[in-house]
Write a protein that holds these residues in place. Structure first.
Motif: not given
Length: 366
Positions: A302-307, A333-343
């Motif tokens: 939901x936050x969608x940020x790298x931090x 596994x699901x956490x890896x799927x929502x990884x922001x770009x460059x994170x």
């Protein structure tokens, strides 16, 4: 039976979650009056479709030859009028007097809001009304696929509610208690549902053995997803609405188990867990650990940020170090799927959490 204010709350919550509602009562109780009154109060049209006098083509669309020679399905007038308005209520009345062929045609309407080749706008809510089959003229039990597309609500206004309706008109229904959730709440409710199914996998898909049961609410992958969607719009302290919604989608027996599990789980705020993973006893029951971590993953998405994404690994690391390695790996596994770009996965996690990363398919270089 469900009181009128709770019925209005359920109709509001389900409407915003795009979950169809079936109002069930004896004849003459006032289902049609309530639905028309709600539409009038909202300033939107209400189109009534009587299943007992309709043909399948009145719902599924009439075949029409197009100029290019192809055949399309032209939507009936009631659907076109709702589409033109952009909002409203499609009221499918006398559902239990609809013959099986018409019930089959209603499947796409109830779940996908599709009528012929026309997709109804998001602002159109589908509500159905029905008498119990034994009280309906030439009644049929609902087919299991159709029954499983609705939230079943037993409707019987009290004497005082009926008197109020007669006095001030049904166009002035009680106020809804539904809320507007943010994305964090949406994800947290999903975590409650998935946590329960993790603990009780036998309830994920439990097709009833009796014909009567098949025509009512029962747990399926679809009805659990609908519960997760609609429950986000109901306050946590609105016991009546939470119970009616749960019973109406997965049935009373499984619903009692789910609500009991939710009360016992008492899940913490995922943002607080991210800030301080020690708030959770990671040696607790695996289903509760799973629900906590699922809420954390939902918070990060939901936050969608790298931090936020990098911070969300802290509770997973704490869970693994606390002995819940398998559960943490499943949450990774699901956490890896929502990884922001460059994170990138934090260094401490890559070195200390290698088994979980490997299980999640991230690898040391992620």
């Amino acid at each position: 039976m469900t009181d009128l204010a709770t019925v209005v709350t359920l109709l509001d919550a389900c409407g915003r979650a795009r979950v169809s509602v079936l109002l069930i009562s004896e004849p003459g109780v006032g289902k049609s009056s309530l639905v028309r009154g709600l539409a009038a109060a909202q300033g939107v049209p209400c189109e009534t479709v009587l299943g007992s006098i309709r043909e399948p083509a009145d719902v599924a669309g009439l075949p029409v030859v197009q100029p290019d020679g192809s055949v399309g399905l032209a939507a009936p007038g009631w659907a076109r009028r709702l589409a033109e308005a952009g909002a409203g209520i499609a009221f499918l009345d006398e559902l239990t007097t609809s013959p099986p062929a018409v019930q089959a045609a209603l499947l796409a309407v109830a779940l996908e809001r599709v009528v012929g080749d026309l997709v109804l706008p998001d602002g159109v809510q589908v509500v159905a009304g029905a008498n119990p089959p034994e009280s309906a003229a030439d009644g049929w039990e609902l087919s299991p696929p159709l029954a499983n597309r609705f939230c079943h609500v037993q409707f019987a206004p009290t004497v005082d509610e009926w008197l109020d309706g007669m006095t001030v008109g049904w166009a002035a229904p009680p106020a809804s208690r539904a809320i507007t959730p943010d994305r964090v709440r949406v994800e947290a409710i999903k975590a409650l549902v998935t946590g329960f199914v993790k603990a009780k996998p036998e309830h994920l898909q439990a097709f009833p053995a009796t014909e009567a049961g098949q025509g009512g609410p029962w747990p399926s992958r679809r009805s659990w997803a609908m519960l997760a969607a609609a429950l986000a719009f109901v306050r946590d302290d609105d016991t009546a609405a939470r119970q009616a919604l749960t019973f109406g989608l997965v049935g009373e027996g499984v619903g009692i188990e789910f609500l009991t599990w939710v009360a016992a789980a008492d899940l913490p705020d995922p943002a607080a867990v991210v800030d301080d993973p020690s708030l959770v006893d990671w040696r607790d029951r695996p289903d509760r650990v799973w629900a906590v971590l699922s809420a954390v993953v939902g918070w990060a998405a939901a936050q969608g940020t790298v931090e936020a994404w990098r911070s969300a690994w802290r509770p997973l690391l704490a869970a693994a170090e606390g002995g819940a390695v398998d559960v943490a790996a499943a949450a990774a596994r699901p956490l890896s799927l929502c990884r922001p770009r460059s994170a990138r996965v934090p260094a401490a996690v890559r070195t200390t959490f290698a088994p979980v990363l490997a299980a999640a398919g991230l690898g040391a270089a992620a």
